[in-house]
Design an enzyme around this catalytic site. Structure first.
Site, PDB file in Angstrom:
ATOM      1  N   LYS A 168       0.800  -0.755  -0.561  1.00 50.36           N
ATOM      2  CA  LYS A 168       0.397  -0.453   0.223  1.00 50.36           C
ATOM      3  C   LYS A 168       0.258   1.653  -0.300  1.00 50.36           C
ATOM      4  O   LYS A 168       0.752   2.125  -0.646  1.00 50.36           O
ATOM      5  CB  LYS A 168      -0.959   0.766   1.198  1.00 50.36           C
ATOM      6  N   GLU A 199      -3.604  -7.356  15.838  1.00 47.46           N
ATOM      7  CA  GLU A 199      -3.424  -6.327  15.040  1.00 47.46           C
ATOM      8  C   GLU A 199      -4.907  -5.226  15.236  1.00 47.46           C
ATOM      9  O   GLU A 199      -5.116  -3.474  15.400  1.00 47.46           O
ATOM     10  CB  GLU A 199      -3.077  -6.423  13.448  1.00 47.46           C
ATOM     11  N   HIS A 226      -3.993 -34.623  17.754  1.00 47.41           N
ATOM     12  CA  HIS A 226      -3.005 -35.309  18.729  1.00 47.41           C
ATOM     13  C   HIS A 226      -1.625 -33.835  18.851  1.00 47.41           C
ATOM     14  O   HIS A 226      -0.630 -34.600  18.941  1.00 47.41           O
ATOM     15  CB  HIS A 226      -2.171 -35.916  16.814  1.00 47.41           C
ATOM     16  N   LYS A 236       9.727  -0.791  14.365  1.00 47.03           N
ATOM     17  CA  LYS A 236      10.256  -0.548  13.225  1.00 47.03           C
ATOM     18  C   LYS A 236      11.459   0.738  13.584  1.00 47.03           C
ATOM     19  O   LYS A 236      12.491   0.310  12.607  1.00 47.03           O
ATOM     20  CB  LYS A 236       9.621  -0.357  12.150  1.00 47.03           C
ATOM     21  N   GLU A 279      10.682  -3.996   4.636  1.00 48.79           N
ATOM     22  CA  GLU A 279      10.642  -5.854   4.225  1.00 48.79           C
ATOM     23  C   GLU A 279      10.161  -6.111   2.573  1.00 48.79           C
ATOM     24  O   GLU A 279      11.088  -7.175   1.690  1.00 48.79           O
ATOM     25  CB  GLU A 279       9.772  -6.891   4.847  1.00 48.79           C
ATOM     26  N   GLY A 311      -4.803  -2.227   5.316  1.00 50.37           N
ATOM     27  CA  GLY A 311      -4.141  -2.960   5.228  1.00 50.37           C
ATOM     28  C   GLY A 311      -4.252  -4.615   5.300  1.00 50.37           C
ATOM     29  O   GLY A 311      -4.759  -5.051   4.886  1.00 50.37           O
ATOM     30  N   ARG A 312      -4.717  -4.725   6.834  1.00 45.52           N
ATOM     31  CA  ARG A 312      -5.790  -6.043   6.699  1.00 45.52           C
ATOM     32  C   ARG A 312      -7.063  -6.505   6.495  1.00 45.52           C
ATOM     33  O   ARG A 312      -7.483  -7.793   6.780  1.00 45.52           O
ATOM     34  CB  ARG A 312      -5.645  -6.782   8.346  1.00 45.52           C
TER      35      ARG A 312
HETATM   36  C1  G6Q Z   1      -2.366  -3.882   8.455  1.00 43.25           C
HETATM   37  C2  G6Q Z   1      -0.735  -3.164   8.348  1.00 43.25           C
HETATM   38  C3  G6Q Z   1       0.119  -3.848   7.806  1.00 43.25           C
HETATM   39  C4  G6Q Z   1       0.869  -3.987   6.328  1.00 43.25           C
HETATM   40  C5  G6Q Z   1       2.109  -4.592   6.298  1.00 43.25           C
HETATM   41  C6  G6Q Z   1       2.272  -4.387   4.575  1.00 43.25           C
HETATM   42  O1  G6Q Z   1      -3.737  -3.850   8.882  1.00 43.25           O
HETATM   43  O2  G6Q Z   1      -1.455  -2.025   7.706  1.00 43.25           O
HETATM   44  O3  G6Q Z   1       0.223  -5.794   8.027  1.00 43.25           O
HETATM   45  O4  G6Q Z   1      -0.355  -4.359   5.711  1.00 43.25           O
HETATM   46  O5  G6Q Z   1       2.290  -3.404   7.390  1.00 43.25           O
HETATM   47  O6  G6Q Z   1       1.855  -1.903   4.863  1.00 43.25           O
HETATM   48  P1  G6Q Z   1       2.388  -2.569   3.225  1.00 43.25           P
HETATM   49  O7  G6Q Z   1       1.238  -2.575   2.499  1.00 43.25           O
HETATM   50  O8  G6Q Z   1       1.985  -0.256   2.710  1.00 43.25           O
HETATM   51  O9  G6Q Z   1       3.888  -2.604   2.396  1.00 43.25           O
END
Ligand code: G6Q
Length: 539
Positions: free
Chosen positions: A205, A353, A384, A504, A211, A267-268
């Protein structure tokens, strides 16, 4: 509003004191219509709440709490685009992403639906071009493997659904997922691949996530290394899913290969946005639309159904009952379907989250419990492994059992055996095995304490006829909305995640020490000692 300061909460407290000692066996004996009263249907799912430690009256009292906390108003506010993500000053409109048979959704005076439909069309067109070979690699070869590079919300959702719907996958493409900055992840994903036939989706996003950007850069070097180093190759092997169009262009991705989404998609909660491109490619556009149809059916159910019959609301209330009255610490998610392997991990992010918050909407520390620990594994493997603790341990763990009547891969009596375990576990947890039964079986006296099952361990059953894109979409939306409802009840902001920021920031300072083999004086003694260990063993 602090929910614990309401008369409705006090009524629940009294009711808890009156009922907490009752055993599930007694609950069932007291009310022959219990199952009927505590079973709901919605968007293709059957929800049986009867094996929970409560009565229909408990659900009524919890419903009163939902009313006083203005849950129906909050739902309408979210669907209408109110800026409920206050600390980020954003609307929360993932429901617009699947509002395909609905009307306009207006945000800041503009209907967002034309944009949603445009990007969906763009994704379907792109998939068609990849399948037909019109979109090809730099050397003219067809794309055979897609690698999604993203993390958190830009990884967990599409990964879970790709695994979940693998049965329906298109044969011409396989999709792999890389998220970890640990180079092992990328290295293993690239093994055996020909760059000329590989397409990378950079899903971010913000297009700034450490990463994802690091993995994307390494993937770019791998492609250029294999294909002769011409920077023009990038446009043939990389597409982006992002809201940050400028950063995408700088990376070298062609503007027509950028799939946009918007800051009102968290994001989530983004898997039904452009973040779903790996699914559109891997499963096909029609399957993706079916998935969205399932989401939409549950969205409508959530928006239009009264509290008493509303699946996400009822599940949220049951969760609150255990979390705040029984003081249960966790919730186990137990899908009886191997395809749903990643579902518990996906829900961990969605729930923990969103509602892992200790400050309320007035900025005050809460004096009650909020989001639970979410964990789980598919049945029957879990049986199990960790079920021992659920059956006979000292902790109360409410369980969600998720099952499907039919198998996608019918074989002998596998499915009957799977379902018999699905049903028997819930039964064993609820009703246990008493002294009399053990004595009848001739159990040696000294073993009786170990072989007793006290029962009274709660579970919820969610059942659908078959795992399909539609039923999975509805299931995901059900949990999204359960989480939303609990956030409203606990009076926390569910759509921000400030708790991930500090680590971070600190990582940046530590990184410079690691690169320069230094130990900055401002580190605590433990971090300083660990840094020295890393320096010594760097090799
Ligand atoms: C989700 C968070 C988080 C996000 C990641 C990736 O709700 O905001 O998990 O999706 O940090 O972010 P980017 O899509 O910006 O790389």
């Amino acid at each position: 509003m602090n929910p614990t300061q309401t008369a409705e909460w006090n009524a629940l407290k009294d009711h808890f004191e009156e009922t907490k000692a009752l055993h599930l066996r007694e609950f069932f004996a007291l009310d022959p219509e219990r199952v009927e009263k505590m079973t709901l249907e919605g968007a293709g799912w059957h929800l049986d709440l009867s094996k929970n430690r409560m009565t229909p009256e408990t659900l009524e009292l919890l419903g009163n709490l939902a009313r006083v906390c203005r849950v129906p108003e909050a739902i309408r506010g979210m669907f209408a685009g109110e800026k409920i993500n206050v600390t980020e000053n954003r609307a929360v409109l993932h429901t617009a992403l699947r509002n395909l048979s609905g009307g306009p959704v207006v945000l800041d005076g503009q209907d967002v639906m034309p944009g949603v439909k445009r990007v969906l069309g763009q994704m379907a067109d792109f998939a068609g071009q990849v399948y037909s070979g019109k979109f090809q690699g730099y050397t003219g070869k067809r794309i055979k493997t897609v690698i999604n590079i993203g993390i958190g919300g830009s990884d967990l959702g599409p990964q879970m659904v790709y695994e979940g719907l693998k049965f329906y996958a298109r044969p011409e493409l396989t999709v792999r997922f890389v998220s970890n900055i640990d180079a092992n992840h990328l290295a293993e994903a690239l093994k055996g691949l020909d760059a000329a036939e590989t397409l990378f989706i950079i899903a971010s996003k913000t297009f700034t996530t450490q990463e994802t950007m690091t993995n994307a850069q390494s993937a770019k070097e791998w492609v250029l290394g294999q294909l002769g180093g011409d920077p023009k190759a990038v446009a043939h092997h990389f597409v982006a899913l992002s809201t940050n169009l400028e950063a995408v262009a700088q990376f070298g991705i062609a503007p027509e290969n950028v799939f946009e989404f918007w800051d009102w998609v968290g994001g989530r909660y983004s898997l039904t946005s452009a973040i779903g491109l790996p699914l559109v490619l891997g499963l096909g556009p029609d399957r993706f639309l079916e998935l969205l149809g399932g989401f939409e059916a549950m969205d409508r159910h959530f928006l239009e159904t009264p509290i008493e019959k509303n699946l996400p609301i009822q599940m949220a209330l049951v969760g609150l009952w255990y979390n705040n009255f029984f003081e249960a610490q966790s919730v186990a998610i137990l899908p009886y379907n191997q395809y749903l392997l990643r579902f518990p991990a996906y829900l961990q992010q969605g729930d923990m989250e969103s509602n892992g918050k200790g400050v309320d909407k007035d900025g005050l520390p809460v004096d009650y419990q909020t989001g639970p620990i979410v964990w789980g594994e598919p049945g029957t493997g879990g049986q199990h492994a960790f079920y021992q603790l659920i059956h006979q341990g000292t902790k109360l763990i409410p369980c969600d059992f998720i099952g499907f009547v039919q198998s996608l891969n019918p074989k002998g009596d596998h499915q009957e055996k799977l379902l018999s375990n699905f049903l028997a576990q819930q039964k064993a947890l609820a009703f246990g095995k008493g002294l009399e039964e053990l004595q009848k079986e001739g159990c040696p006296v000294e073993l009786i304490p170990y072989k007793l099952f006290e029962g009274n361990r709660p579970s919820t059953a969610l059942v659908a006829p078959q795992l399909t894109p539609k039923s999975l979409g509805a299931l995901i939306a059900l949990y999204e909305h359960k989480i939303f409802t609990q956030g409203v009840l606990w009076n926390v902001y569910s759509f921000d995640q400030w708790g991930v920021e500090l680590g971070k920031q600190l990582a940046k300072a530590v990184l410079s020490d690691l690169k320069q083999k230094t130990v900055s004086p401002d580190h605590d003694p433990s971090t300083a000692a660990l840094l020295r260990y890393c320096h010594q063993h760097k090799g």
